[in-house]
Design an enzyme around this catalytic site. Structure first.
Site, PDB file in Angstrom:
ATOM      1  N   HIS A   1       0.830  -1.225   0.000  1.00  0.00           N
ATOM      2  CA  HIS A   1       0.000   0.000   0.000  1.00  0.00           C
ATOM      3  C   HIS A   1       0.860   1.269   0.000  1.00  0.00           C
ATOM      4  O   HIS A   1       0.518   2.268   0.637  1.00  0.00           O
ATOM      5  CB  HIS A   1      -0.958   0.019   1.211  1.00  0.00           C
ATOM      6  CG  HIS A   1      -1.965  -1.084   1.182  1.00  0.00           C
ATOM      7  ND1 HIS A   1      -3.149  -0.993   0.494  1.00  0.00           N
ATOM      8  CD2 HIS A   1      -1.954  -2.310   1.742  1.00  0.00           C
ATOM      9  CE1 HIS A   1      -3.828  -2.121   0.627  1.00  0.00           C
ATOM     10  NE2 HIS A   1      -3.121  -2.942   1.380  1.00  0.00           N
TER      11      HIS A   1
ATOM     12  N   TYR B   1       0.513  -4.220  11.595  1.00  0.00           N
ATOM     13  CA  TYR B   1       0.383  -2.809  11.180  1.00  0.00           C
ATOM     14  C   TYR B   1       1.109  -1.875  12.152  1.00  0.00           C
ATOM     15  O   TYR B   1       1.895  -1.020  11.737  1.00  0.00           O
ATOM     16  CB  TYR B   1      -1.087  -2.416  11.030  1.00  0.00           C
ATOM     17  CG  TYR B   1      -1.652  -2.880   9.712  1.00  0.00           C
ATOM     18  CD1 TYR B   1      -1.796  -4.241   9.441  1.00  0.00           C
ATOM     19  CD2 TYR B   1      -2.010  -1.989   8.721  1.00  0.00           C
ATOM     20  CE1 TYR B   1      -2.279  -4.688   8.229  1.00  0.00           C
ATOM     21  CE2 TYR B   1      -2.500  -2.425   7.500  1.00  0.00           C
ATOM     22  CZ  TYR B   1      -2.637  -3.775   7.265  1.00  0.00           C
ATOM     23  OH  TYR B   1      -3.107  -4.211   6.059  1.00  0.00           O
TER      24      TYR B   1
ATOM     25  N   ASN C   1     -10.380  -2.988   2.347  1.00  0.00           N
ATOM     26  CA  ASN C   1     -10.039  -3.036   0.921  1.00  0.00           C
ATOM     27  C   ASN C   1     -11.303  -2.768   0.110  1.00  0.00           C
ATOM     28  O   ASN C   1     -12.413  -2.753   0.667  1.00  0.00           O
ATOM     29  CB  ASN C   1      -9.494  -4.426   0.546  1.00  0.00           C
ATOM     30  CG  ASN C   1      -8.032  -4.594   0.914  1.00  0.00           C
ATOM     31  OD1 ASN C   1      -7.264  -3.641   0.918  1.00  0.00           O
ATOM     32  ND2 ASN C   1      -7.653  -5.818   1.216  1.00  0.00           N
TER      33      ASN C   1
END
Ligand code: NDP
Length: 490
Positions: A59, A342, A132
């Site tokens: 990303h 993350y 997403n």
């Protein structure tokens, strides 16, 4: 530089020291070598040399905007999350859209899932929905994620994308069939970020004031309508206007055409999860709408552009682990891995104090804890307040209210796949999607796949063709015909 500028226009070093010349470095004589004592030159070059921070491993290319979420129904009977209580309640937010596999400078109009990450600045802390534009994912267990991404990125020898790697991974991971079918469908290249939906994919648990739980999946449906990009236009734009989606979002908001999404949830009663025909936590599956219909809960509006890309978009840091009281995790194995990964990547990319960066810090609540110090501590570091707990003085304490609901687990600790539910397999939902497509969508899908597979090694293609046939015989036959291959069934 003109000498008559006002003093607040004075160019200075990082230390606020006035700079005397920004065009000529200090040299030994007009033709001589540069002197080490030109500390401004050295500072300027050294800062420039450090402008790039680590790129997101996935990303990396994205665009963002600020806006708000407004509730359109009251769901307090399902969740105690305060931002969802009452109708017409507004919560400010930041959104970052992105492609997945390309680097920071890569083209927007490529075939790739799109990231759709939302950070809501709620009064109970920042709630991130890291979604997403597809309702499912390629794999169901986070342990496969590094291998999956390696296969979609660059060949370690040539540094070029390699379709053999891409399809080799898919053909060894039949659970990817559902997402592959979406990726190669007309929705695989959205017309713009404004024209695509966002899906949590993962299942979350909502818990109410009475400690009662339900399972939910989020759907953000575009009010601009789904619109996709034909492949030839996308290829042309990738060369001519590689930032097409980035500019489309920015320009629309500047024109006052603020994009909106209607937000829904599917709600599954807690006990259904154990007996439902599909494993509801498997992120390669959807919950069919006929079983669990959509309930509208709100609207998302994007109405303000960032003022500085690096400060607000590049440094934005989302994590599926950031859930507020009333929202909890499900045993989805991909979600469980993401809750770690993350925040970990942000600590590496931005440093341990990344939540002090304004786009990441809580806006309607305070961060109160006993964390101290670390690189780039730019706030007051809690001044002289006590830095341990429990203590005899003061400072924040944990509240029972914020505790997660306990849940029962059973079985042996082991490396094992999910327990199968009655209709679980890797192909049925890919086939269901194929069967709801129009004739035109089916042929676009088959052509997109065949065009990729034309350059892929035969043994990989044959393995993959079996999966298309298993999803739907017509699906497999179409691709085999385009490739001029006798179908395995024939
Ligand atoms: P439904 O007929 O109730 O739902 C079909 C869904 O498919 C709609 O939400 C539609 O989204 C979406 N859709 C249509 N074309 C495409 C495409 N080319 N790529 C991706 N999604 C598309 O049936 P089911 O709930 O039984 O689902 C059937 C299949 O639809 C699933 O296997 C799944 O692949 C796909 N799907 C299902 C979703 C779900 O949550 N149940 C969500 C999205 C896709 P829209 O209404 O926005 O046009």
């Amino acid at each position: 530089m003109s000498d008559d500028r006002k003093s607040d226009d004075q160019l200075t070093s990082q230390h606020g020291i006035p700079v005397g010349d920004n065009q000529n470095s200090v040299t030994a004589g007009s033709d001589g070598p540069t002197l080490l004592e030109d500390v401004y030159l050295i500072e300027k070059l050294a800062h420039f040399d450090r402008e790039r921070i680590p790129e997101r491993v996935v990303h990396a290319k994205g665009a963002g905007a600020f806006g708000y979420f407004e509730t359109t129904s009251d769901v307090s009977r399902y969740t105690r999350a305060k931002f969802l209580h009452g109708k017409g309640k507004k919560t400010p937010l930041f959104v970052r859209f992105s492609t997945v596999a390309g680097e920071r400078g890569s083209a927007d109009t490529v075939r790739d899932p799109r990231g759709f990450a939302v950070k809501m600045y709620t009064e109970e802390g920042n709630y991130d929905l890291v979604m997403n534009n597809t309702p499912v994912f390629f794999i169901r267990d986070g342990i496969k994620f590094p291998d999956f991404i390696h296969s979609q990125k660059r060949d370690p020898t040539t540094n070029a994308k390699n379709p053999n790697m891409v399809w080799d991974f898919f053909s060894h991971s039949p659970e990817s069939m559902h997402q592959v079918t979406i990726l190669y469908s007309d929705r695989g290249i959205p017309y713009s970020y404004r024209n695509m939906n966002g899906y949590s994919g993962h299942t979350f648990k909502w818990v109410n004031e009475k400690d009662e739980a339900v399972w939910v999946k989020y759907h953000f449906k575009t009010d601009q309508g789904i619109k996709n990009m034909p492949v030839d236009r996308a290829a042309k734009l990738a060369g001519e206007t590689p930032d097409f989606h980035t500019l489309d979002l920015y320009d629309a908001i500047e024109r006052g055409e603020c994009p909106t999404w209607t937000v829904y949830v599917q709600i599954m009663p807690y006990d259904d999860a154990w007996t439902y025909r599909f494993n509801p936590f498997d992120v390669t599956k959807v919950w069919p709408h006929t079983d669990y219909p959509l309930h509208e809960i709100g609207k998302m509006v994007l109405d303000r552009n960032p003022k500085n890309y690096f400060a607000e978009v590049e440094q934005a840091a989302f994590s599926p682990g950031n859930v507020v009281p009333g929202v909890e995790f499900s045993p989805d194995k991909m979600l469980q891995a993401r809750t770690f990964s993350y925040a970990d990547t942000h600590r590496y990319r931005l440093g341990v104090n990344y939540t002090s960066i304004p786009v990441n810090s809580p806006h309607l609540s305070n961060a109160e804890n006993y964390y101290r110090d670390g690189y780039m501590r730019v706030d007051d570091n809690s001044e002289g307040r006590v830095n341990y707990e429990p203590n005899s003085f003061n400072g924040p304490v944990a509240s029972r209210y914020a505790r997660k609901k306990e849940y029962r687990v059973e079985g042996n600790a082991d490396s094992v796949p999910y327990t199968n539910h009655s209709e679980d397999d890797d192909f049925v939902q890919a086939g269901n999607l194929y069967r709801i497509m129009s004739e035109e969508q089916k042929s676009i899908l088959a052509e997109n796949i065949a065009n990729d597979l034309k350059v892929v090694e035969k043994n990989i293609v044959e393995r993959q063709l079996e999966y298309f046939h298993k999803a739907d015989r017509d699906y497999g036959n179409r691709i085999a015909d385009l490739l001029g291959i006798r179908s395995p069934e024939a």
